[in-house]
Design a protein around this motif. Structure first.
Motif, PDB file in Angstrom:
ATOM      1  N   UNK A  93      47.905  43.874  51.263  1.00  0.00           N
ATOM      2  CA  UNK A  93      47.008  44.767  50.535  1.00  0.00           C
ATOM      3  C   UNK A  93      46.376  44.064  49.353  1.00  0.00           C
ATOM      4  N   UNK A  94      45.269  44.621  48.905  1.00  0.00           N
ATOM      5  CA  UNK A  94      44.622  44.191  47.665  1.00  0.00           C
ATOM      6  C   UNK A  94      44.093  45.442  46.972  1.00  0.00           C
ATOM      7  N   UNK A  95      43.910  45.366  45.662  1.00  0.00           N
ATOM      8  CA  UNK A  95      43.582  46.546  44.853  1.00  0.00           C
ATOM      9  C   UNK A  95      42.389  46.243  43.963  1.00  0.00           C
ATOM     10  N   UNK A  96      41.445  47.187  43.929  1.00  0.00           N
ATOM     11  CA  UNK A  96      40.269  47.088  43.075  1.00  0.00           C
ATOM     12  C   UNK A  96      40.020  48.464  42.454  1.00  0.00           C
ATOM     13  N   UNK A  97      39.637  48.471  41.182  1.00  0.00           N
ATOM     14  CA  UNK A  97      39.404  49.742  40.487  1.00  0.00           C
ATOM     15  C   UNK A  97      38.047  49.690  39.783  1.00  0.00           C
ATOM     16  N   UNK A 115      48.166  47.402  38.883  1.00  0.00           N
ATOM     17  CA  UNK A 115      46.804  47.684  38.428  1.00  0.00           C
ATOM     18  C   UNK A 115      46.348  46.762  37.288  1.00  0.00           C
ATOM     19  N   UNK A 116      47.221  45.910  36.814  1.00  0.00           N
ATOM     20  CA  UNK A 116      46.828  45.019  35.717  1.00  0.00           C
ATOM     21  C   UNK A 116      45.664  44.125  36.159  1.00  0.00           C
ATOM     22  N   UNK A 117      44.618  44.157  35.355  1.00  0.00           N
ATOM     23  CA  UNK A 117      43.439  43.303  35.566  1.00  0.00           C
ATOM     24  C   UNK A 117      42.784  43.506  36.937  1.00  0.00           C
ATOM     25  N   UNK A 118      42.933  44.685  37.505  1.00  0.00           N
ATOM     26  CA  UNK A 118      42.326  44.958  38.799  1.00  0.00           C
ATOM     27  C   UNK A 118      40.986  45.674  38.666  1.00  0.00           C
ATOM     28  N   UNK A 119      40.510  45.890  37.433  1.00  0.00           N
ATOM     29  CA  UNK A 119      39.211  46.527  37.250  1.00  0.00           C
ATOM     30  C   UNK A 119      38.098  45.531  37.562  1.00  0.00           C
ATOM     31  N   UNK A 120      37.011  46.027  38.135  1.00  0.00           N
ATOM     32  CA  UNK A 120      35.854  45.164  38.372  1.00  0.00           C
ATOM     33  C   UNK A 120      35.161  44.928  37.033  1.00  0.00           C
ATOM     34  N   UNK A 121      34.559  43.758  36.885  1.00  0.00           N
ATOM     35  CA  UNK A 121      34.013  43.377  35.578  1.00  0.00           C
ATOM     36  C   UNK A 121      32.552  43.767  35.383  1.00  0.00           C
ATOM     37  N   UNK A 122      31.967  44.431  36.360  1.00  0.00           N
ATOM     38  CA  UNK A 122      30.560  44.836  36.236  1.00  0.00           C
ATOM     39  C   UNK A 122      30.390  46.321  36.558  1.00  0.00           C
ATOM     40  N   UNK A 123      31.335  47.119  36.119  1.00  0.00           N
ATOM     41  CA  UNK A 123      31.283  48.553  36.397  1.00  0.00           C
ATOM     42  C   UNK A 123      30.123  49.211  35.654  1.00  0.00           C
ATOM     43  N   UNK A 124      29.767  50.410  36.100  1.00  0.00           N
ATOM     44  CA  UNK A 124      28.669  51.161  35.508  1.00  0.00           C
ATOM     45  C   UNK A 124      29.155  52.559  35.141  1.00  0.00           C
ATOM     46  N   UNK A 125      28.359  53.268  34.357  1.00  0.00           N
ATOM     47  CA  UNK A 125      28.676  54.661  34.052  1.00  0.00           C
ATOM     48  C   UNK A 125      28.303  55.523  35.254  1.00  0.00           C
TER      49      UNK A 125
END
Length: 383
Positions: A93-97, A115-125
């Motif tokens: 598995x892999x995780x992206x938020x 979930x540590x550091x699994x956020x995408x770095x170009x998210x939008x509102x």
């Protein structure tokens, strides 16, 4: 006679000399080989870990499930998912938020290391019901597609819970080469905007749940699309909720307005059209299982006001979170699509199977109540 004896003695002496030389040479070769092997062993021990990793045979590489979470901020049900992910030991598995811009998942914002550091770095509102939701999905897919081992892409909200353990989920999803996309002809609600024609013909207009599971091929179709998405941005917009009418008064009869919720139509319509890399191909609906694996309860009795009916699904609170609720969801084995007169019987590997692997919307107290049932000997939702 004496000469013959002398000759024999010399011959024996010569033979003994040759034997000694042979033994010496053999001993020298063995000693040299041992020394060489020892030097090579020492050299291997002194190699850096990265070099050793490259030299060792690679571990078995399984196709992976990419879990794509769309969250407002935090992951309120992080510990439920933490327990779920812990059961997986084979890197499947892999995780992206996708969360709000600037939000980071670390020790301060989540208790789960998954979930540590699994956020995408170009998210939008993201605005509910608007094209920004589709943009967020495309961003998640772009990041997940960077890993060549990701073969299935599972969209989930921050209020979803798993109904079964990871092993069962993995086998179920990979039991078929198709995507799982809830998709049906939308003939009643009038969400189709004629301005989309001819780019999006009305015959290809579809509706369904946004919580889809895509194959790698279909994930690439979504990311590469440059034809359908722009039309959604221009002509698919939700109708304003009644509480916002004071800020932006609505002129005319609101019942005649198009109420287009992009995330309920985009993927379904795109695959029905078969637009791939800006080249028109045959529709891809034959490559999907036309149902969602995420259960959502749309109870129209929740909101008696006509304008608000059906806008949001039922939210399960603490008092709702019971074993009976979970078992009732897990007991669903077919789905009826009224607009098509179609009943979808749920199967896995050609055998009857539960329809849903996930469920929403659960509040944090409700999810934690289900999670804590295991400590009291009650049935857990993933069993």
């Amino acid at each position: 006679m004496k000469k013959k004896l002398t000759t024999t003695t010399a011959h024996k002496s010569h033979y003994r000399w040759k034997r000694k030389v042979f033994v010496a040479v053999a001993f020298g070769l063995c000693f040299g080989s041992l020394a060489l092997m020892q030097n090579q062993y020492i050299s291997i021990l002194n190699l850096p870990a990265s070099t050793l990793a490259l030299a060792s045979p690679p571990p078995a590489q399984w196709p992976k499930l990419a879990f794509l979470f769309i969250a407002r901020n935090r992951m309120p049900l992080d510990m439920v998912w933490d327990a779920y992910f812990q059961a997986e030991k084979e890197n499947k598995l892999s995780i992206y938020v996708h969360s709000r811009p600037g939000f980071l998942f670390n020790k301060a914002t989540t208790r789960s290391t998954y979930f540590w550091n699994r956020q995408v770095n170009n998210s939008i509102q993201v605005e509910w019901g608007e094209s920004s939701m589709i943009q967020a999905e495309r961003i998640l897919l772009e990041h997940a597609l960077m890993d060549p081992l990701n073969e299935r892409f599972v969209f989930l909200s921050d209020s979803c819970i798993p109904l079964y353990n990871f092993s069962y989920t993995y086998k179920y999803i990979f039991s078929t080469p198709t995507s799982f996309v809830d998709s049906f002809a939308d003939t009643k609600e009038g969400r189709y905007n004629p301005k989309m024609d001819p780019v999006i013909p009305v015959d290809n207009w579809r509706k369904g749940s946004q919580w889809v599971i895509l194959t790698r091929k279909h994930a690439q179709v979504v990311v590469k699309d440059r034809t359908v998405f722009p039309m959604f941005q221009q002509h698919c917009r939700r109708k304003s909720l009644p509480e916002f009418w004071r800020e932006k008064p609505i002129i005319g009869d609101t019942s005649k307005q198009h109420n287009c919720i992009t995330d309920e139509h985009y993927v379904q319509t795109l695959l029905a059209m078969g637009v791939l890399f800006v080249v028109q191909q045959e529709g891809l609906e034959g490559e999907i299982t036309r149902r969602s694996l995420t259960h959502t309860s749309w109870d129209l009795k929740v909101n008696r006001e006509w304008e608000r009916r059906g806008w949001h699904p039922l939210t399960y609170k603490y008092s709702d979170a019971t074993p009976e609720l979970i078992q009732s969801i897990k007991g669903i084995d077919n789905i009826y699509y009224e607009t098509e007169g179609r009943r979808e019987w749920c199967t896995s590997k050609g055998k009857p199977a539960p329809c849903f692997l996930f469920a929403r919307k659960f509040t944090k107290p409700a999810a934690l109540r289900l999670f804590n049932m295991s400590a009291k000997g009650l049935p857990r939702p993933d069993e």
